[in-house]
Design an enzyme around this catalytic site. Structure first.
Site, PDB file in Angstrom:
ATOM      1  N   CYS A  81      12.234  -6.742   2.383  1.00  0.00           N
ATOM      2  CA  CYS A  81      11.099  -6.203   3.136  1.00  0.00           C
ATOM      3  C   CYS A  81      10.830  -6.858   4.243  1.00  0.00           C
ATOM      4  CB  CYS A  81       9.820  -5.723   2.594  1.00  0.00           C
ATOM      5  SG  CYS A  81       9.239  -7.232   1.617  1.00  0.00           S
ATOM      6  N   HIS A 157       4.729  -7.901   0.216  1.00  0.00           N
ATOM      7  CA  HIS A 157       5.369  -6.656   1.093  1.00  0.00           C
ATOM      8  C   HIS A 157       5.287  -7.206   2.432  1.00  0.00           C
ATOM      9  CE1 HIS A 157       7.325  -3.210   2.382  1.00  0.00           C
ATOM     10  NE2 HIS A 157       6.276  -2.723   2.711  1.00  0.00           N
TER      11      HIS A 157
END
Length: 306
Positions: A81, A157
């Site tokens: 990510c 994330h």
């Protein structure tokens, strides 16, 4: 994500992909003065603790009809990510010198949908090589033994914030599409417009989480300073201060480089040989027992203070 959130890592990561003239800077405050000090900002990447319940409760609509002006890719592989968020900024900026390979990648995937763009990122040798050079390996765990994260693990994330074609977007590869945060009137400062969105995301945790990180992708400060220095007339009194700032930026880059060399180095052979030598000299077991004794003392002292 398998890459540490660090400006030195991210700067070298994009340089390995052929990108020139940018660097990463940590953002410690959302106030306007701090944002202005960053100079020209191409985009922001935000790191936060991902929680399934919060993700599922995010009912904001995703944008449509964006394909002609915005690069958005679905995240189709795990633990990438950070790289995907970085690419979300780079591939949406008209001012970044991408280099030959990323420019070709952007052109090649222009007509792809979000899913296929994500697959293209995962299959890019350039991106994969750069990403894996900074991925955190565990030399004691084989690829077959690596497990999938569970609900008990802390998952982090990265997402991106970018201004594109007069609009402000949040780009999250786990979403169905980009989230349109609002229109940007001509001359508007997008960094001021994005502050409420970032603050709202932080406040969703209701004080239960403090581990966030915000990074700005900015124009190279050293290059900007050198350009200012070159434009000064001979003997200008401002030259000394500009040169001092250039020197500081170069020292920071040298420090980043040294830290990255250490991060990438495999210390396991050194540690194994050190333990072997200590054992051969009959010093390993006494050192181990002494360490255990110290740990017991610390535990007892900590218990007495309670």
């Amino acid at each position: 994500c398998t890459i540490e959130s660090d400006p030195g890592i991210f700067t070298e990561l994009v340089e390995q992909m052929g990108v020139k003239g940018v660097q990463f800077e940590e953002v410690y405050s959302l106030d306007s003065d701090s944002m202005r000090e960053l100079g020209e900002v191409h985009g922001l990447i935000f790191l936060f603790k991902w929680q399934q319940n919060l993700a599922q409760s995010d009912d904001r609509p995703t944008a449509s009809d964006y394909e002609d002006h915005l690069f958005f890719a679905k995240q189709v592989i795990t633990n990438a990510c950070a790289t995907q968020a970085i690419l979300s900024v780079l591939l949406n900026s008209e001012k970044v010198e991408l280099g030959e390979e990323l420019t070709g990648f952007k052109s090649f995937t222009k007509e792809f949908d979000a899913e296929l763009k994500g697959l293209s990122i995962s299959n890019s040798e350039l991106v994969r090589t750069a990403h894996n050079s900074f991925a955190s390996p565990n030399p004691f765990v084989s690829d077959d033994e690596k497990r999938t994260a569970t609900k008990d693990d802390d998952l982090y994330h990265f997402i991106a914030y970018v201004p594109v074609a007069g609009k402000l977007y949040e780009l999250d590869g786990l979403q169905k599409g980009p989230v349109l945060l609002g229109e940007l009137p001509a001359g508007a400062d997008w960094l001021e417009a994005v502050q409420p969105a970032i603050q709202a995301r932080i406040e969703r945790y209701a004080g239960a989480e403090i581990r966030f990180n915000l990074m700005a992708i900015v124009a190279s400060k050293a290059e900007a300073l050198r350009a200012q220095l070159a434009a000064l007339p001979a003997g200008d009194v401002a030259a000394a201060e500009l040169q001092r700032q250039v020197d500081l930026e170069e020292q920071k880059r040298a420090r980043w480089k040294a830290e990255n060399v250490r991060r990438k180095h495999n210390y396991v052979p050194f540690i194994v040989n050190l333990l072997r030598e200590l054992a051969a000299k009959q010093q390993l077991v006494p050192l181990l027992e002494a360490a255990k004794a110290k740990q017991k003392q610390r535990t007892a002292a900590a218990g007495a203070r309670k």
